[in-house]
Motif scaffolding. Sequence first.
Motif, mmCIF file in Angstrom:
data_model
loop_
_atom_site.group_PDB
_atom_site.id
_atom_site.type_symbol
_atom_site.label_atom_id
_atom_site.label_comp_id
_atom_site.label_asym_id
_atom_site.label_seq_id
_atom_site.Cartn_x
_atom_site.Cartn_y
_atom_site.Cartn_z
ATOM 1 N N UNK A 164 0.918 -1.274 0.106
ATOM 2 C CA UNK A 164 0.009 0.121 -0.029
ATOM 3 C C UNK A 164 0.588 1.200 -0.091
ATOM 4 N N UNK A 165 2.239 1.332 0.229
ATOM 5 C CA UNK A 165 3.097 2.233 0.327
ATOM 6 C C UNK A 165 3.477 2.575 -0.903
ATOM 7 N N UNK A 166 4.315 3.805 -1.525
ATOM 8 C CA UNK A 166 4.754 4.031 -2.489
ATOM 9 C C UNK A 166 6.134 3.239 -2.694
ATOM 10 N N UNK A 167 6.112 2.812 -4.113
ATOM 11 C CA UNK A 167 7.390 2.009 -4.322
ATOM 12 C C UNK A 167 8.610 2.371 -4.278
ATOM 13 N N UNK A 168 8.756 3.862 -4.677
ATOM 14 C CA UNK A 168 10.303 4.403 -4.657
ATOM 15 C C UNK A 168 10.034 5.602 -3.654
ATOM 16 N N UNK A 169 11.184 5.720 -2.724
ATOM 17 C CA UNK A 169 11.355 6.870 -1.849
ATOM 18 C C UNK A 169 11.388 8.125 -2.748
ATOM 19 N N UNK A 178 7.122 19.730 -5.108
ATOM 20 C CA UNK A 178 5.851 19.370 -5.365
ATOM 21 C C UNK A 178 4.853 20.202 -4.596
ATOM 22 N N UNK A 179 5.156 20.152 -3.222
ATOM 23 C CA UNK A 179 4.550 21.019 -2.137
ATOM 24 C C UNK A 179 4.365 22.631 -2.569
ATOM 25 N N UNK A 180 5.640 23.075 -3.009
ATOM 26 C CA UNK A 180 5.812 24.697 -3.627
ATOM 27 C C UNK A 180 4.816 24.923 -4.831
ATOM 28 N N UNK A 181 4.914 23.873 -5.491
ATOM 29 C CA UNK A 181 3.734 24.169 -6.813
ATOM 30 C C UNK A 181 2.571 23.759 -6.411
ATOM 31 N N UNK A 182 1.979 22.945 -5.570
ATOM 32 C CA UNK A 182 0.818 22.877 -4.941
ATOM 33 C C UNK A 182 0.410 24.359 -4.164
ATOM 34 N N UNK A 269 4.223 12.295 -2.024
ATOM 35 C CA UNK A 269 4.492 12.460 -3.445
ATOM 36 C C UNK A 269 5.199 11.503 -3.981
ATOM 37 N N UNK A 270 4.585 11.289 -5.187
ATOM 38 C CA UNK A 270 5.290 10.079 -6.192
ATOM 39 C C UNK A 270 5.708 10.643 -7.515
ATOM 40 N N UNK A 271 6.561 10.434 -8.305
ATOM 41 C CA UNK A 271 7.025 10.953 -9.335
ATOM 42 C C UNK A 271 6.918 12.340 -9.414
ATOM 43 N N UNK A 272 7.213 13.071 -8.664
ATOM 44 C CA UNK A 272 7.301 14.673 -8.630
ATOM 45 C C UNK A 272 5.759 15.198 -8.728
ATOM 46 N N UNK A 274 1.765 14.990 -6.435
ATOM 47 C CA UNK A 274 0.948 14.956 -5.380
ATOM 48 C C UNK A 274 0.007 13.550 -5.395
ATOM 49 N N UNK A 275 0.476 12.595 -4.918
ATOM 50 C CA UNK A 275 -0.314 11.376 -5.024
ATOM 51 C C UNK A 275 -0.996 11.194 -3.603
ATOM 52 N N UNK A 276 -1.140 11.826 -2.568
ATOM 53 C CA UNK A 276 -1.901 11.692 -1.377
ATOM 54 C C UNK A 276 -1.846 13.175 -0.806
ATOM 55 N N UNK A 277 -3.316 13.379 -0.398
ATOM 56 C CA UNK A 277 -3.377 14.694 0.644
ATOM 57 C C UNK A 277 -4.156 14.272 1.841
ATOM 58 N N UNK A 278 -3.631 14.811 2.938
ATOM 59 C CA UNK A 278 -4.252 14.363 4.229
ATOM 60 C C UNK A 278 -4.403 15.418 5.035
ATOM 61 N N UNK A 279 -5.688 15.738 5.169
ATOM 62 C CA UNK A 279 -6.096 17.032 5.832
ATOM 63 C C UNK A 279 -6.806 16.999 7.165
ATOM 64 N N UNK A 280 -6.103 17.482 8.223
ATOM 65 C CA UNK A 280 -6.536 17.184 9.563
ATOM 66 C C UNK A 280 -7.168 18.520 9.944
#
Length: 298
Positions: A164-169, A178-182, A269-272, A274-280
């Motif tokens: 269930x977790x990303x294949x590549x770190x 990626x966060x800056x772009x988002x 983040x995966x492959x540059x 955003x693959x998951x967003x977790x908003x608390x």
Amino acid sequence: MNDHFTDPATEAFVAHRDLLFTVAYEMLGSAADAEDVLQEAWLRWVKVDLAQVRDQRAYLVRITTRQALNRLRTLKRRKEAYVGPWLPEPLLTAPDVAEDIELSENLSLALMFILETLSPTERAVFVLREVFDIGYDDIAAAVDKSPAATRQIAYRARRHVDARRPRTPVSPEEARAALNSFQSALVTGDLQGLLDVLAPDVVFVSDGGGLRLAALRPVVGADKVLRYMAGSLDKAGGTLVSEPTTVNGNPGLILRLDGVIDGVLAFRVENARVAGLYYVRNPEKLTRVESETPLASR
């Protein structure tokens, strides 16, 4: 007489406190519950005959694990009645946590969200072995299983998590880019920019705990996530400001609406992209994001 004398039990507990808190938090996903576990562990530790303890660190981890397991079983019942998805309590962490790549990956909200799918014993074994590199004999003593059974549990839990977790770190630099772009697209309201930075199968998980508006189940797919976020921004009104921070050793954002914390957003983040967003958004989980919480893996 030395006025600064500290008894050996207190010295040992204080020396390992950050590690013990991290073990409990990684198992529970709740800082408040982790603090309660440490209090219970301390009450048991002061009754121990230290002359009989071969390895104080291992013994303290064992006591903490047992108390955390008891608390985890109680929490499991509480989570079953929880409104919407249950996300871990985000922690503002110091730069040294982010610099420890292995620890920061294991503390990420993305991985801890996966750990919620394990049984209490599987989670304890996985955390002790994969995160803290505890030996199987010591883990077996902590969870009251044989070493052979503990190895089987560890194998099963690792296979479950790995599926269930990303294949590549991802490097911290790639995650930050990626966060800056988002963030830039979010602040300017650039919907196409947001779409460009989201992976096609991005997952958005929000936790309001029934106290704040949040999606009652994960939103999957870039188009759906974009529509949900755009709709939420429209409903929010006011002035939304995003502030880069380090959440659980990983890049994240604190979102403030008219100066008041609305929530904490963590990323996978995966492959540059955003693959998951977790908003608390649950306000009861936002008490640890304005002062750093010390964590340790050793």
